[in-house]
Design a protein around this motif. Sequence first.
Motif, PDB file in Angstrom:
ATOM      1  N   LEU A  18     -51.463   5.525  37.831  1.00 44.86           N
ATOM      2  CA  LEU A  18     -52.347   3.997  37.911  1.00 44.86           C
ATOM      3  C   LEU A  18     -53.197   4.868  35.982  1.00 44.86           C
ATOM      4  O   LEU A  18     -52.513   6.008  35.924  1.00 44.86           O
ATOM      5  N   ARG A  19     -53.097   3.535  35.866  1.00 42.73           N
ATOM      6  CA  ARG A  19     -54.138   3.738  34.249  1.00 42.73           C
ATOM      7  C   ARG A  19     -54.826   3.586  35.025  1.00 42.73           C
ATOM      8  O   ARG A  19     -55.392   1.645  35.390  1.00 42.73           O
ATOM      9  N   LEU A  20     -56.392   3.895  34.628  1.00 42.96           N
ATOM     10  CA  LEU A  20     -57.525   3.829  33.957  1.00 42.96           C
ATOM     11  C   LEU A  20     -57.842   3.448  33.274  1.00 42.96           C
ATOM     12  O   LEU A  20     -58.059   4.537  32.136  1.00 42.96           O
ATOM     13  N   SER A  21     -58.839   2.289  32.901  1.00 40.80           N
ATOM     14  CA  SER A  21     -59.512   2.406  31.483  1.00 40.80           C
ATOM     15  C   SER A  21     -61.496   2.376  31.298  1.00 40.80           C
ATOM     16  O   SER A  21     -61.548   2.740  32.631  1.00 40.80           O
ATOM     17  N   CYS A  22     -61.460   2.872  30.326  1.00 40.85           N
ATOM     18  CA  CYS A  22     -62.767   3.041  30.008  1.00 40.85           C
ATOM     19  C   CYS A  22     -63.159   2.024  29.076  1.00 40.85           C
ATOM     20  O   CYS A  22     -63.406   2.395  27.973  1.00 40.85           O
ATOM     21  N   ALA A  23     -64.043   1.312  29.194  1.00 43.39           N
ATOM     22  CA  ALA A  23     -64.344   0.274  28.290  1.00 43.39           C
ATOM     23  C   ALA A  23     -65.700   0.267  27.464  1.00 43.39           C
ATOM     24  O   ALA A  23     -66.886   0.009  28.156  1.00 43.39           O
ATOM     25  N   ALA A  24     -65.620   0.827  26.309  1.00 41.65           N
ATOM     26  CA  ALA A  24     -67.263   0.998  25.973  1.00 41.65           C
ATOM     27  C   ALA A  24     -68.085  -0.098  25.291  1.00 41.65           C
ATOM     28  O   ALA A  24     -66.478  -0.954  24.405  1.00 41.65           O
ATOM     29  N   SER A  25     -68.942  -0.474  25.193  1.00 41.07           N
ATOM     30  CA  SER A  25     -69.701  -1.461  24.214  1.00 41.07           C
ATOM     31  C   SER A  25     -70.637  -0.670  23.606  1.00 41.07           C
ATOM     32  O   SER A  25     -71.901  -0.695  24.581  1.00 41.07           O
ATOM     33  N   GLY A  26     -71.497  -1.740  22.990  1.00 36.84           N
ATOM     34  CA  GLY A  26     -72.340  -0.957  22.482  1.00 36.84           C
ATOM     35  C   GLY A  26     -72.334  -0.008  21.071  1.00 36.84           C
ATOM     36  O   GLY A  26     -73.322  -0.137  20.479  1.00 36.84           O
ATOM     37  N   ASP A  27     -71.428  -0.071  21.225  1.00 37.20           N
ATOM     38  CA  ASP A  27     -70.736   1.304  19.833  1.00 37.20           C
ATOM     39  C   ASP A  27     -69.674   1.646  19.962  1.00 37.20           C
ATOM     40  O   ASP A  27     -69.012   1.573  21.000  1.00 37.20           O
ATOM     41  N   THR A  28     -69.358   2.555  18.620  1.00 40.40           N
ATOM     42  CA  THR A  28     -67.466   2.777  19.022  1.00 40.40           C
ATOM     43  C   THR A  28     -67.365   3.894  19.294  1.00 40.40           C
ATOM     44  O   THR A  28     -68.571   5.138  18.851  1.00 40.40           O
ATOM     45  N   ILE A  29     -66.333   4.375  19.492  1.00 41.44           N
ATOM     46  CA  ILE A  29     -65.620   5.555  20.574  1.00 41.44           C
ATOM     47  C   ILE A  29     -65.667   6.564  19.214  1.00 41.44           C
ATOM     48  O   ILE A  29     -65.127   7.617  19.853  1.00 41.44           O
ATOM     49  N   ASN A  30     -65.606   6.066  18.250  1.00 43.22           N
ATOM     50  CA  ASN A  30     -65.484   6.832  17.164  1.00 43.22           C
ATOM     51  C   ASN A  30     -66.563   8.089  17.148  1.00 43.22           C
ATOM     52  O   ASN A  30     -65.962   9.199  16.464  1.00 43.22           O
ATOM     53  N   ALA A  78     -58.743   0.232  18.792  1.00 44.08           N
ATOM     54  CA  ALA A  78     -59.413  -1.617  18.077  1.00 44.08           C
ATOM     55  C   ALA A  78     -59.932  -2.511  19.553  1.00 44.08           C
ATOM     56  O   ALA A  78     -61.059  -3.262  19.612  1.00 44.08           O
ATOM     57  N   LYS A  79     -59.925  -1.858  20.576  1.00 41.32           N
ATOM     58  CA  LYS A  79     -59.752  -2.449  21.941  1.00 41.32           C
ATOM     59  C   LYS A  79     -61.769  -1.800  22.116  1.00 41.32           C
ATOM     60  O   LYS A  79     -62.403  -1.598  23.640  1.00 41.32           O
ATOM     61  N   ASN A  80     -61.773  -0.276  21.634  1.00 37.19           N
ATOM     62  CA  ASN A  80     -62.624   0.482  21.753  1.00 37.19           C
ATOM     63  C   ASN A  80     -62.823   0.701  23.562  1.00 37.19           C
ATOM     64  O   ASN A  80     -64.036   0.216  24.117  1.00 37.19           O
ATOM     65  N   THR A  81     -61.436   1.323  24.115  1.00 35.18           N
ATOM     66  CA  THR A  81     -61.769   1.771  25.253  1.00 35.18           C
ATOM     67  C   THR A  81     -60.736   3.011  25.391  1.00 35.18           C
ATOM     68  O   THR A  81     -59.393   3.566  24.301  1.00 35.18           O
ATOM     69  N   VAL A  82     -60.261   3.642  25.879  1.00 36.09           N
ATOM     70  CA  VAL A  82     -59.926   5.193  26.461  1.00 36.09           C
ATOM     71  C   VAL A  82     -58.853   4.822  27.813  1.00 36.09           C
ATOM     72  O   VAL A  82     -59.220   3.956  29.057  1.00 36.09           O
TER      73      VAL A  82
END
Length: 126
Positions: A18-30, A78-82
Amino acid sequence: EVQLVESGGGLVQAGGSLRLSCAASGDTINDYAIGWFRQAPGKEREEVTEVSCVSGIDGSTHYADSVKGRFTISSDNAKNTVYLQIDSLEPEDTAVYYCAANLGETTCRYYAMDYWGKGTLVTVSS
């Protein structure tokens, strides 16, 4: 403040992936360390265990010993996703998987995480 939304969970047979995604919004994951945690069925929230962590600050990664070689954490700025790629799934991997963010840090200790998603359920059948 960052908002986190997990996806990608589901029912899979042992040995699958499986590949799980964690999409972030409101701030950059950097600016965060982003970690994956899991809570097995019947366990208390205090028994949530860190699975893996990636730092947006220095790029370092960390894995729990129990998942080394099977789990791979990665990030797409670029997608702000882990992402958490899980291979060779075992029934013991059955859990709700949460992602969480630790602002300005490079590590993912449970009690230090600032923001949490609502989780995604992974069920592994034998």
